[in-house]
Design an enzyme around this catalytic site. Structure first.
Site, mmCIF file in Angstrom:
data_model
loop_
_atom_site.group_PDB
_atom_site.id
_atom_site.type_symbol
_atom_site.label_atom_id
_atom_site.label_comp_id
_atom_site.label_asym_id
_atom_site.label_seq_id
_atom_site.Cartn_x
_atom_site.Cartn_y
_atom_site.Cartn_z
ATOM 1 N N LEU A 166 -40.452 -0.523 14.467
ATOM 2 C CA LEU A 166 -39.310 0.391 14.444
ATOM 3 C C LEU A 166 -39.190 1.058 13.069
ATOM 4 O O LEU A 166 -39.060 2.274 12.965
ATOM 5 C CB LEU A 166 -38.027 -0.391 14.775
ATOM 6 C CG LEU A 166 -36.709 0.392 14.752
ATOM 7 C CD1 LEU A 166 -36.676 1.439 15.862
ATOM 8 C CD2 LEU A 166 -35.517 -0.557 14.895
ATOM 9 N N GLY B 138 -34.922 2.930 7.786
ATOM 10 C CA GLY B 138 -34.789 1.482 7.632
ATOM 11 C C GLY B 138 -33.543 1.033 8.353
ATOM 12 O O GLY B 138 -33.523 0.950 9.583
ATOM 13 N N GLY C 51 -34.420 -29.641 -10.773
ATOM 14 C CA GLY C 51 -34.565 -29.295 -12.187
ATOM 15 C C GLY C 51 -35.843 -28.505 -12.422
ATOM 16 O O GLY C 51 -36.243 -27.700 -11.567
ATOM 17 N N GLU D 230 -34.643 -7.522 10.349
ATOM 18 C CA GLU D 230 -33.892 -7.466 11.617
ATOM 19 C C GLU D 230 -32.409 -7.209 11.359
ATOM 20 O O GLU D 230 -31.520 -7.772 11.996
ATOM 21 C CB GLU D 230 -34.134 -8.734 12.447
ATOM 22 C CG GLU D 230 -35.633 -8.838 12.756
ATOM 23 C CD GLU D 230 -35.974 -9.742 13.907
ATOM 24 O OE1 GLU D 230 -35.136 -9.858 14.820
ATOM 25 O OE2 GLU D 230 -37.084 -10.293 13.886
ATOM 26 N N GLU E 160 -25.628 -6.766 5.357
ATOM 27 C CA GLU E 160 -24.615 -5.706 5.455
ATOM 28 C C GLU E 160 -24.553 -5.191 6.891
ATOM 29 O O GLU E 160 -23.467 -4.948 7.435
ATOM 30 C CB GLU E 160 -24.954 -4.559 4.488
ATOM 31 C CG GLU E 160 -24.818 -4.909 3.006
ATOM 32 C CD GLU E 160 -25.964 -5.765 2.464
ATOM 33 O OE1 GLU E 160 -27.041 -5.825 3.101
ATOM 34 O OE2 GLU E 160 -25.774 -6.406 1.410
HETATM 35 C C1 LIG Z 1 -41.320 -8.812 5.283
HETATM 36 C C2 LIG Z 1 -40.709 -7.776 6.157
HETATM 37 C C3 LIG Z 1 -40.970 -7.794 7.509
HETATM 38 C C4 LIG Z 1 -40.422 -6.821 8.356
HETATM 39 N N1 LIG Z 1 -40.770 -6.814 9.681
HETATM 40 C C5 LIG Z 1 -40.396 -5.729 10.441
HETATM 41 C C6 LIG Z 1 -40.894 -5.571 11.770
HETATM 42 O O1 LIG Z 1 -41.632 -6.419 12.288
HETATM 43 N N2 LIG Z 1 -40.560 -4.464 12.464
HETATM 44 C C7 LIG Z 1 -39.753 -3.505 11.940
HETATM 45 O O2 LIG Z 1 -39.494 -2.531 12.621
HETATM 46 N N3 LIG Z 1 -39.251 -3.622 10.694
HETATM 47 C C8 LIG Z 1 -39.564 -4.718 9.925
HETATM 48 N N4 LIG Z 1 -39.086 -4.825 8.631
HETATM 49 C C9 LIG Z 1 -38.179 -3.822 8.121
HETATM 50 C C10 LIG Z 1 -36.771 -4.323 7.877
HETATM 51 O O3 LIG Z 1 -36.119 -4.564 9.091
HETATM 52 C C11 LIG Z 1 -36.067 -3.323 6.976
HETATM 53 O O4 LIG Z 1 -36.618 -3.478 5.700
HETATM 54 C C12 LIG Z 1 -34.585 -3.481 6.946
HETATM 55 O O5 LIG Z 1 -34.044 -3.146 8.187
HETATM 56 C C13 LIG Z 1 -33.910 -2.683 5.869
HETATM 57 O O6 LIG Z 1 -34.389 -1.376 5.808
HETATM 58 P P1 LIG Z 1 -34.867 -0.764 4.402
HETATM 59 O O7 LIG Z 1 -35.823 -1.718 3.837
HETATM 60 O O8 LIG Z 1 -35.327 0.598 4.630
HETATM 61 O O9 LIG Z 1 -33.569 -0.784 3.509
HETATM 62 P P2 LIG Z 1 -32.463 0.362 3.402
HETATM 63 O O10 LIG Z 1 -32.053 0.770 4.763
HETATM 64 O O11 LIG Z 1 -32.943 1.398 2.482
HETATM 65 O O12 LIG Z 1 -31.277 -0.428 2.736
HETATM 66 C C14 LIG Z 1 -31.110 -0.584 1.315
HETATM 67 C C15 LIG Z 1 -29.789 -1.297 1.069
HETATM 68 O O13 LIG Z 1 -28.714 -0.485 1.510
HETATM 69 C C16 LIG Z 1 -27.908 -1.183 2.418
HETATM 70 N N5 LIG Z 1 -27.373 -0.237 3.393
HETATM 71 C C17 LIG Z 1 -28.045 0.694 4.111
HETATM 72 N N6 LIG Z 1 -27.211 1.352 4.910
HETATM 73 C C18 LIG Z 1 -25.977 0.854 4.683
HETATM 74 C C19 LIG Z 1 -24.682 1.145 5.199
HETATM 75 N N7 LIG Z 1 -24.486 2.083 6.128
HETATM 76 N N8 LIG Z 1 -23.638 0.418 4.740
HETATM 77 C C20 LIG Z 1 -23.828 -0.542 3.806
HETATM 78 N N9 LIG Z 1 -25.024 -0.852 3.290
HETATM 79 C C21 LIG Z 1 -26.076 -0.152 3.714
HETATM 80 C C22 LIG Z 1 -28.813 -2.213 3.044
HETATM 81 O O14 LIG Z 1 -28.086 -3.296 3.578
HETATM 82 C C23 LIG Z 1 -29.648 -2.601 1.831
HETATM 83 O O15 LIG Z 1 -28.946 -3.534 1.067
HETATM 84 C C24 LIG Z 1 -39.573 -5.832 7.801
HETATM 85 C C25 LIG Z 1 -39.303 -5.849 6.442
HETATM 86 C C26 LIG Z 1 -39.865 -6.785 5.619
HETATM 87 C C27 LIG Z 1 -39.579 -6.731 4.155
#
Ligand SMILES: Cc1cc2nc3c(=O)[nH]c(=O)nc-3n(C[C@H](O)[C@H](O)[C@H](O)COP(=O)(O)OP(=O)(O)OC[C@H]3O[C@@H](n4cnc5c(N)ncnc54)[C@H](O)[C@@H]3O)c2cc1C
Lengths: 379, 259
Positions: free
Chosen positions: A125, A131, A339, A363, A367
């Protein structure tokens, strides 16, 4: 109210504990250090019916129940968070949407191999610019004759480098917004599909987190999952279930760290007595154990609701929010209890602390879980 | 081919603690497991089932709770399970136990019988061989390798200073040691069907045995006294050339009137 396990669940737990002690714990530190995907372990899990635990035997599953599956994720995570997420992503994020939304042909074609663990599954996704805001999908799918042609890329896809089957989301109609997103079953060998960068990570290091690249990738039109425009709904409902898996992973990590801390406190001596004699640390243990127990209730309650066919989205969000924060809290305290030794790789708690962090992120970040929970209350 | 595997439910001695005051085993809260050698026996039977085709029936004599061990064996892939249970069987020594098991084997029917070498709660290693004697079939003990051919087996038997390779016709009985194989895990497929299978229960009537031949009354062994062995004193290492050492040892043994 009945909190006891069924006879089958008790046998399954015994089997899982033994499997983890013999096959998973001994290699956990090593695969963390080398980032080597635990492929052989996953194959063994397949033969033992773990990769298709909660699905019917007729489809190749083990005919088990959802609670046992959640227990499997938890037991694996006690020793190795990497191995547990391989299972969770496979079962919850790939097998489930095919099972829930697939046609009979799709189910019969894809599920037997997936459920027997002969094929590994993934869920795609997230994109560089989609994200948390998953609806901003930039990958496109255009129907051309008998094929949808996919263009774009995905990032951070768990199991990516090793998966055979991917659930991929793409825009079929930009103008319709979230209602313009569709889901596809993509095989690793499809023309125009390739694996890009493999991430180097802080935790769950042996899991494969990959970039997927679609360049005029031809997906047969019968591989559309559900109907056109149903993709976002499929993604969100899949993640509702997936979150129980991640919550179980977090719970398992916390339990594993608590066990290590208790063991260490009994054996480490300072001031002429075991450090378990110090009230300052005893209170940590009380706090850690209480949070673990609370997390466990939330995780199993959500799993029970899913199994009972009740709606569980909010329960899953609460379970994931709380269990992941518990994992962070418990592992951080465990390192503190160890420690300086806790800061070294001689003991597993530093790895557990690193592994915990991701449970607050993927997933849906913490937040996002709060958004889901509050939106449901304030609606 | 019908393969019988005799298994025993035993307390997990790894988990047993000793009461420091009385010196006896604390059995409460100790999990029950399938006797380890018996698991090797079951594994070998399941391997033959996979390579040659066979029906594997696990049989245990014990209290009703021993059902758990049978369910576990079914969860590893056994086809059928039989529980031999009767109040009259209680207090049996190896002779009375093996008689009941042999009778059960006759009733159920068999081409091949597997048993473990010995149970960790008794360590006699007598039951397997006694079953074979009751049934008047060949027995091979301490089995560490089995090759199944048509109608016969090539078996490697561990000895203290080597091994013996024997060919044996079926029906026969083998007692197994842990070197034979690595027992498999239970698997989820069989775990979730094992409670759907019926466990056949047989009592003294079903087996046609006179009550005085089973249980305590059928047991010639009488326990006179049981006690905890005192700790051995530390040994002495005589680190001199062999012929000198032999003389020193002889002198010492003479001194304590052993020779
Ligand atoms: C090891 C790993 C495995 C993963 N596996 C999968 C997978 O199998 N399939 C898949 O599809 N994805 C996967 N992901 C993606 C993962 O689900 C996303 O990284 C996650 O959803 C956050 O998206 P982002 O990294 O773009 O962060 P961003 O969306 O850029 O968020 C950055 C920060 O802003 C905050 N934020 C964003 N919008 C808001 C809002 N409206 N209000 C308040 N706070 C907000 C977030 O909580 C976060 O703290 C994986 C990620 C990692 C690191």
């Amino acid at each position: 109210m009945d909190f006891s396990l069924t006879r089958e669940q008790k046998l399954a737990k015994e089997m899982l504990e033994k499997f983890v002690e013999n096959e998973v714990r001994p290699i956990a530190a090593e695969i963390d250090a080398t980032e080597k995907f635990p492929f052989e372990t996953v194959q063994k899990m397949g033969k033992l019916g773990i990769m298709g635990l909660p699905y019917e035997r007729e489809l190749g599953g083990a005919g088990g129940d959802y609670i046992t599956y959640i227990m499997a994720v938890e037991e694996l995570a006690k020793a190795c968070a990497t191995t547990s997420v391989v299972l969770s992503a496979h079962v919850s994020l790939c097998c489930w949407p095919i099972y829930a939304y697939g046609t009979d042909e799709q189910k019969n074609k894809y599920l037997p191999k997936l459920l027997k663990g002969e094929h590994l599954g993934a869920f795609a996704l997230t994109e560089p610019n989609a994200g948390t805001d998953a609806a901003s999908q930039q990958t496109t799918a255009k129907l051309e004759g008998d094929y949808y042609v996919l263009n774009g890329s995905k990032v951070f896809i768990t199991n990516g480098g090793y998966a055979d089957i991917f659930i991929v989301f793409a825009m079929t109609d930009k103008l319709k917004g979230t209602k313009g997103i569709s889901a596809f079953i993509v095989e690793k060998g499809f023309e125009g599909f390739s694996i890009g960068k493999i991430e180097e990570k802080m935790g769950i290091r042996a899991s494969s987190t990959a970039e997927l690249i679609f360049k005029d990738c031809k997906v047969p039109k019968e591989n559309l999952l559900g109907k056109e425009g149903m993709g976002f709904k499929i993604a969100m409902s899949t993640l509702d279930g997936g979150r129980i898996g991640i919550a179980a992973q977090a719970l398992g990590i916390a339990e594993g760290a608590l066990d290590e801390a208790v063991k260490y406190m009994r054996q480490r001596k300072q001031f002429g007595k075991p450090i378990a004699a110090f009230q300052g640390l005893q209170f940590y243990i009380a706090e850690m154990a209480t949070r673990v127990e609370a997390a466990k209730q939330l995780v199993y309650k959500a799993a029970w609701k899913k199994q009972a066919g009740e709606s569980y989205g909010v329960d899953a969000a609460m379970a994931k929010l709380y269990a992941s924060e518990t994992a962070m809290y418990v592992t951080t305290k465990a390192v503190q209890i160890f420690g300086g030794y806790g800061f070294t790789k001689d003991y597993p708690v530093e790895r557990m602390m690193r592994d915990s962090k991701i449970t607050e992120i993927y997933e849906g970040t913490s937040e996002v879980q709060k958004m889901v929970i509050s939106a449901n209350i304030l609606k | 081919m019908n393969i019988l595997v005799f298994i025993k439910q035993v307390p997990d001695t790894n988990e047993v603690k000793i009461d420091p005051k009385t010196g006896t085993l604390i059995r409460e809260g100790v999990p029950s497991i399938i006797n380890p050698d018996d698991k090797n026996a079951l594994e070998e039977a399941l391997k033959i089932k996979e390579s040659k085709g066979a029906r594997v029936t696990v049989v245990t004599m014990g209290p009703p709770q021993a059902e758990k061990a049978l369910r576990e064996a079914l969860s590893m892939g056994a086809d059928e399970a039989v529980l031999l249970t009767d109040r009259a069987f209680a207090g049996a020594d190896t002779w009375a136990t093996s008689l009941v098991l042999a009778k059960a084997a006759e009733k159920i029917g068999y081409d091949l019988i597997f048993a473990g070498r010995q149970a960790i709660d008794g360590d006699t290693a007598q039951v397997g061989p006694e079953i074979a004697e009751h049934l008047n079939i060949p027995q091979i003990t301490y089995v560490e390798k089995v090759e199944a051919l048509d109608g016969k087996l090539i078996v490697r038997r561990a000895l203290e200073d080597g091994y013996e390779v024997l060919s044996v016709n079926m029906p026969c009985l083998l007692t197994c040691i842990k070197e034979l194989n690595q027992p498999r895990y239970m698997n989820m497929y069989d775990i979730f069907t094992c409670y759907e299978k019926e466990i056949k229960v047989m009592n003294i009537k079903d087996l046609d045995i006179e009550s005085e031949r089973v249980g305590l009354s059928g047991s010639p062994t009488k326990v006179k006294k049981s006690f905890t062995k005192g700790p051995k004193s530390q040994g002495e290492i005589i680190d001199v050339p062999a012929h000198e050492a032999a003389n020193i040892v002889c002198e010492k043994l003479k001194f304590v009137h052993i020779i």
